[in-house]
Design a protein around this motif. Structure first.
Motif, PDB file in Angstrom:
ATOM      1  N   GLY B  94       0.777  -1.244  -0.059  1.00 29.31           N
ATOM      2  CA  GLY B  94       0.016   0.062   0.090  1.00 29.31           C
ATOM      3  C   GLY B  94       0.964   1.408  -0.116  1.00 29.31           C
ATOM      4  O   GLY B  94       0.216   2.382   0.021  1.00 29.31           O
ATOM      5  N   LYS B  95       1.998   1.068  -0.006  1.00 31.66           N
ATOM      6  CA  LYS B  95       3.000   2.303   0.187  1.00 31.66           C
ATOM      7  C   LYS B  95       2.877   3.270  -1.183  1.00 31.66           C
ATOM      8  O   LYS B  95       2.551   2.579  -2.355  1.00 31.66           O
ATOM      9  N   ILE B  96       2.879   4.478  -0.812  1.00 37.38           N
ATOM     10  CA  ILE B  96       2.936   5.573  -2.102  1.00 37.38           C
ATOM     11  C   ILE B  96       4.148   6.220  -2.213  1.00 37.38           C
ATOM     12  O   ILE B  96       4.466   6.695  -1.093  1.00 37.38           O
ATOM     13  N   GLU B  97       4.865   6.393  -3.327  1.00 36.91           N
ATOM     14  CA  GLU B  97       6.034   6.975  -3.664  1.00 36.91           C
ATOM     15  C   GLU B  97       6.033   7.947  -4.624  1.00 36.91           C
ATOM     16  O   GLU B  97       5.354   7.656  -5.427  1.00 36.91           O
ATOM     17  N   ASP B  98       6.674   9.159  -4.599  1.00 35.59           N
ATOM     18  CA  ASP B  98       6.813   9.820  -5.858  1.00 35.59           C
ATOM     19  C   ASP B  98       8.060   9.623  -6.325  1.00 35.59           C
ATOM     20  O   ASP B  98       9.095   9.141  -5.877  1.00 35.59           O
ATOM     21  N   ILE B  99       7.939   9.702  -7.802  1.00 39.72           N
ATOM     22  CA  ILE B  99       9.107   9.685  -8.518  1.00 39.72           C
ATOM     23  C   ILE B  99       9.330  10.628  -9.560  1.00 39.72           C
ATOM     24  O   ILE B  99       8.122  11.128 -10.186  1.00 39.72           O
TER      25      ILE B  99
END
Lengths: 133, 133
Positions: B94-99
DNA sequence: CTGAAAAAGAAAATTATTTTCTTTTAAGGC
DNA sequence: GCCTTAAAAGAAAATAATTTTCTTTTTCAG
């Protein structure tokens, strides 16, 4: 028999008049939110219940017939599931359109940079459509 | 004075303890939904009201400090506004990351095909993060 | 340190969505 | 075509999400 009815059957949903209307509207408009769906339904089915709309929408999602499209600063809309595509939203007239273009470059680069095994992409582009320019 | 407080001031928002906490949490977690925000706030401010959370979130959106991120099949989260980026969502944890990667190719092609004058893009990629593979 | 404007908190109101229950209907088998 | 039955529709109530209203408290400029 309606081909819309057959589409419902293929997804193990009984072809009720209300469901046929919902699917027809999705075919006609492409994208529609709950509120608009309900008000159009009322024209043809004056006693239709909002609960019927919600229940049907949820069943159609579960059966893989439709999906919700979440758009920034806007109510969610629903669409028939078809081949992958992205969404163009006109900030002037509010129109939503589908377009099919290759996204491999972006996905490949994202994969490389993040290490994620990417399964799906959701892309919405906001701008001004040709008619509103 | 906290630099977080200064960030609020720059956006013409009074630096109340509750707002400082909200912004600190956004800095710490990157992305957070209303429910999680509220439960963490309660630890530090046992009498905080959910209305306070909503009012502050809305004011922060209006002032351009934060934005809502709508992710398919998930509750919306909020994030501090920074340079354009896309979102990676891990379907396992469920992690959300920005790239940050270039999206010009896709945008250029979409522009060519649709005729839209594109102003913004919203891209979310769903898959499995390196830790969950 | 003080006053004005704004924010917090509490409660109520509104809006969105889901559930429950009864009646009606679609559709497969005869 | 007519039954039967499981499922769907509709109505109403319940729940969840969000916003508004109003009073008290607080920030912060002067």
């Amino acid at each position: 028999m309606h081909e819309t009815a057959e589409l419902l059957k293929e997804h193990h949903l009984k072809a009720t008049p209300q469901r046929i209307k919902i699917v027809s509207m999705l075919e006609e408009y492409g994208h529609i939110n709950i509120e608009d769906l309900y008000s159009h339904m009322l024209e043809e089915f004056p006693s239709v219940s909002l609960a019927t709309i919600y229940k049907n929408i949820n069943q159609m999602i579960e059966s893989g017939l439709i999906q919700e499209v979440k758009i920034p600063k806007t109510k969610s809309v629903f669409e028939l599931i078809k081949e992958p595509h992205l969404h163009m939203v006109c900030e002037k007239c509010g129109k939503i359109e589908d377009i099919c273009i290759g996204t491999e470059k972006v996905i490949e680069e994202a994969k490389k940079l993040s290490g994620y095994d990417i399964k799906e992409s959701f892309i919405t582009l906001r701008g001004v459509c040709p008619e509103c320019q």
